[in-house]
Design a protein around this motif. Structure first.
Motif, short mmCIF file in Angstrom:
data_model
loop_
_atom_site.label_atom_id
_atom_site.label_comp_id
_atom_site.label_asym_id
_atom_site.label_seq_id
_atom_site.Cartn_x
_atom_site.Cartn_y
_atom_site.Cartn_z
N ASP A 152 0.97 -1.36 0.01
CA ASP A 152 -0.24 0.16 -0.06
C ASP A 152 0.70 1.06 -0.22
O ASP A 152 0.40 2.26 -0.54
CB ASP A 152 -0.94 -0.08 1.28
N LYS A 153 1.72 1.23 0.56
CA LYS A 153 3.22 2.58 0.78
C LYS A 153 3.27 2.97 -0.10
O LYS A 153 3.70 3.90 -1.33
CB LYS A 153 4.14 2.04 2.35
N TYR A 154 3.61 1.22 -0.88
CA TYR A 154 4.56 1.31 -2.38
C TYR A 154 3.99 2.43 -3.45
O TYR A 154 4.37 2.62 -4.01
CB TYR A 154 5.34 0.24 -2.43
N LEU A 155 2.55 1.60 -3.40
CA LEU A 155 1.92 2.19 -4.26
C LEU A 155 1.09 3.71 -4.36
O LEU A 155 1.26 4.85 -5.23
CB LEU A 155 0.61 1.69 -4.63
N GLU A 156 1.26 4.07 -3.14
CA GLU A 156 0.64 5.03 -2.47
C GLU A 156 1.57 6.30 -3.17
O GLU A 156 1.78 7.38 -3.64
CB GLU A 156 0.82 5.24 -1.09
N PHE A 157 3.41 6.08 -2.55
CA PHE A 157 4.08 6.71 -3.05
C PHE A 157 4.57 7.12 -4.42
O PHE A 157 4.51 7.85 -5.10
CB PHE A 157 5.14 5.72 -3.16
N GLU A 158 4.07 5.86 -5.34
CA GLU A 158 4.00 6.58 -7.31
C GLU A 158 2.86 6.90 -7.57
O GLU A 158 2.69 7.62 -8.13
CB GLU A 158 3.38 5.05 -7.70
N GLU A 159 1.52 6.39 -6.64
CA GLU A 159 0.11 7.79 -6.60
C GLU A 159 0.43 9.58 -6.72
O GLU A 159 0.79 10.21 -7.25
CB GLU A 159 -0.51 7.04 -5.73
N ARG A 160 1.87 9.27 -5.82
CA ARG A 160 1.87 10.41 -5.60
C ARG A 160 2.93 11.37 -6.48
O ARG A 160 2.86 12.32 -6.79
CB ARG A 160 2.82 11.09 -4.00
N LEU A 161 3.40 10.00 -7.24
CA LEU A 161 4.04 10.98 -8.36
C LEU A 161 3.23 11.38 -9.83
O LEU A 161 4.00 10.97 -11.26
CB LEU A 161 5.76 9.87 -8.72
N GLU A 162 2.43 10.44 -9.82
CA GLU A 162 1.48 10.08 -10.83
C GLU A 162 2.10 8.95 -11.88
O GLU A 162 1.78 9.19 -13.10
CB GLU A 162 0.88 11.14 -11.52
N ALA A 163 2.88 8.13 -11.54
CA ALA A 163 3.33 7.45 -12.46
C ALA A 163 2.76 6.00 -12.80
O ALA A 163 2.62 5.13 -11.72
CB ALA A 163 4.47 7.38 -11.97
N TYR A 164 1.51 6.44 -13.23
CA TYR A 164 0.86 4.87 -13.37
C TYR A 164 1.28 4.38 -14.31
O TYR A 164 0.42 3.23 -13.62
CB TYR A 164 -1.18 5.40 -14.06
N ASP A 165 2.55 3.85 -14.89
CA ASP A 165 2.68 2.77 -15.46
C ASP A 165 3.99 2.10 -14.49
O ASP A 165 3.35 1.22 -14.90
CB ASP A 165 3.48 3.15 -16.58
#
Length: 610
Positions: A152-165
């Motif tokens: 969850d934390k890993y996904l949250e980090f990437e969401e902040r960067l909007e790195a959907y890929d």
């Protein structure tokens, strides 16, 4: 050890308390409660440490944490507390060093990796550095059944960067993992897949194959009854069909993951304590771990099996059973010798107490197998430094020395230990027996073995270990009609020495004599029955008919003396008459009355007390 021989500035009371608690820890280093009190006291110095605290208080607190976590490295919560403390005292870099030490000590802690990565997100502005740390964590804890807080934390980090890929790539990894919350990850994965380019959803070769199959499919006729028409499909139609196939493919993945999760839920639901603690596990928990390991081993996935062993050895770190099982399983895998060595080293140097040396001895055998005989010997010697006179270790070292340097090298090990002042009498007796057995079984010289027993027996008159081995040695000698008389004489002499010369307790003498009594019935000569019955009376009869024992306990070595003493001590009305005492004018009844608690009569017939 921390140095408490100074006064800590403004908190002298706190330092005094630390000194007292440190003494309690040193008196019993395995007492977890004392350690906790010491750590709490250190944390509370000067009302809580910060950048402005005294150097003495900071140094002492660090030393206490270092000692505590060296003793209990699997307590992930304390690594987090230590990192927070360092952050408040010295900043980001110091805290990161503690986190790195923590994840090296307990590599598969979901909580510690989650905290570390969250800390990195808050203190670093380089996404690549943060992502690299998350990837390290994913390798270490990603397969955990309860790894969802980390993911969850890993996904949250990437969401902040909007790195959907990258979010989709992470989800694509997660949906294959049997874990507690697999379903919600799949729903998100399936939803996100609808908007991702086809190239991200499937490998290029499979996409190409499916595209060709779809293009080759005939188009449905416009009217019923008409033959199918061959016409090229539009790109939107092809993409729609491709996405339908991909979605079905993903549903198959979900079904497999669901099945694998369900199979593991049987065992996961029974894990009541997934973390380390010094209190003992109940048997039901250990049984569940054994069954779970059996299951993963049968499934045959090396990565998942090794990961489960690592999880198990957090909870069961103090149980050598699981370390030995892990090492044996790993040794069965091809090319994993270094991993086996690592398992043994971790168990031997950190977790399994040296008072249970089985793991260390197995480690020594492994190193010997690997051609590192000197290291194997050093492992034995290290055990004996902490457990002097440990019989199993000494015998193992002697056998190792024999395999490496021959019979004489093994005998030298036994001689050195028998002469050592650190070896107690019980251990020495056992080692003499092992020395004799070596001469008998390895060299094939029963006579030399017999001489060892005979020359050493006067040192071990009160050792059951010595006499049972000596007796067994003679009982197991090969025999024939010509040799049996000689063998019988030797065995009988040992039994006589046990009964007459040894300082063994009557029960042990009785037990050893029973071996000889069985021998008499099975292999004894013609008159064996008489000897058997005489011995039966002596060892199994009442004390009053045990002539040998009465002779042995008499101060002057005479059975009659014991009989006279029994008459007095057992309250018998008879009186022991001492002729010499009568000639000196002493009343022979005086001693009798004194033993009975009565007052003897004077010469005039009146009680001496009146």
């Amino acid at each position: 050890m921390a140095d408490f021989n100074f006064v800590g500035g403004s908190d002298e009371d706190g330092m005094a308390e630390l000194k007292k608690l440190n003494v309690e820890v040193l008196e019993d280093t395995d007492n977890f409660d004392n350690w906790e009190k010491l750590v709490r006291a250190a944390e509370s110095l000067e009302g809580g440490l910060n950048r402005n605290s005294s150097p003495q208080s900071i140094t002492v607190t660090r030393q206490i944490y270092d000692r505590f976590l060296a003793k209990f490295p699997l307590l992930f919560g304390y690594w987090k507390k230590y990192a927070d403390l360092e952050f408040s005292i010295a900043g980001t870099e110091a805290a990161e060093m503690v986190y790195e030490r923590g994840v090296a000590s307990i590599t598969n802690s979901v909580d510690l990796w989650t905290n570390y990565c969250s800390f990195k997100v808050e203190t670093s502005h380089d996404p690549d550095v943060i992502r690299e740390l998350y990837e390290r964590g994913a390798v270490s804890v990603g397969l955990d059944f309860l790894a969802h807080p980390f993911w969850d934390k890993y996904l949250e980090f990437e969401e902040r960067l909007e790195a959907y890929d990258k979010i989709f790539a992470i989800l694509d990894r997660i949906v294959h993992i049997p874990m507690h919350q697999y379903a919600r990850y799949f729903e998100r994965f399936r939803q996100l897949a609808q908007s991702r380019p086809l190239e991200e959803l499937m490998p290029a070769d499979m996409l190409g194959q499916w595209r060709s199959e779809i293009q080759m499919e005939p188009v449905a006729p416009a009217q019923p009854g008409m033959p199918p028409m061959k016409a090229e499909k539009s790109e939107p139609e092809i993409e729609r069909e491709l996405r339908t196939r991909i979605d079905n493919f993903h549903l198959e993945i979900f079904s497999r993951t669901q099945t694998e999760t369900t199979k593991r839920w049987t065992y996961e639901s029974e894990i009541k304590r997934p973390y380390f603690h010094i209190t003992e596990l109940d048997e039901a928990q250990m049984v569940n771990w054994r069954k779970y390991l059996d299951f993963e081993e049968i499934e045959g996935d090396y990565t998942r099996t090794a990961f489960l062993y690592e999880r198990c050895l957090v909870t069961c770190a103090l149980y050598d059973e699981f370390w030995l099982r892990y090492a044996r399983w790993m040794l069965a895998q091809i090319g994993k010798e270094e991993e086996v060595r690592n398992i043994y080293q971790r168990a031997s140097t950190v977790y399994v107490p040296i008072s249970r040396p089985a793991v260390r001895l197995q480690y020594a055998y492994f190193e010997e197998m690997s051609g590192r005989v000197d290291i194997a010997k050093e492992i034995h010697n290290a055990i004996l430094v902490n457990l002097p006179g440990h019989i199993e270790t000494i015998v193992s070292l002697a056998n190792l020395s024999r395999r490496d340097g021959g019979l004489d090298a093994a005998i030298e090990v036994y001689k050195a230990q028998i002469d050592s002042p650190l070896c107690d009498l019980y251990a020495k007796a056992a080692l003499v027996a092992e020395w004799a057995r070596l001469l008998w079984k390895v060299k094939g010289s029963a006579e030399e073995a017999r001489q060892v027993f005979q020359k050493q027996q006067h040192w071990y008159l009160d050792s059951r270990q010595f006499w049972i081995n000596y007796l067994t040695f003679e009982l197991e000698q090969p025999t024939s009609a010509e040799l049996e008389a000689t063998n019988h004489a030797r065995i009988k002499q040992i039994v006589n020495d046990i009964r007459q010369k040894s300082r063994l307790s009557p029960l042990i003498i009785k037990d050893l004599c029973h071996y000889y009594m069985v021998y008499l019935l099975e292999r004894g000569p013609k008159d064996a029955a008489k000897e058997y019955m005489d011995l039966d009376r002596e060892v199994n009869g009442p004390f009053s008919v045990q002539s040998t024992m009465k002779t042995k306990v008499a101060e002057d070595g005479k059975e009659s003396s014991t009989n006279r003493r029994l008459v007095l001590e057992n309250g018998h009305p008879g009186v022991e008459v001492d002729e010499a005492a009568i000639r000196r004018g002493e009343n022979p009844y005086t001693k009798y009355y004194q033993q009975q608690g009565d007052h003897p009569l004077a010469a005039n017939g009146v009680s001496a007390s009146t």
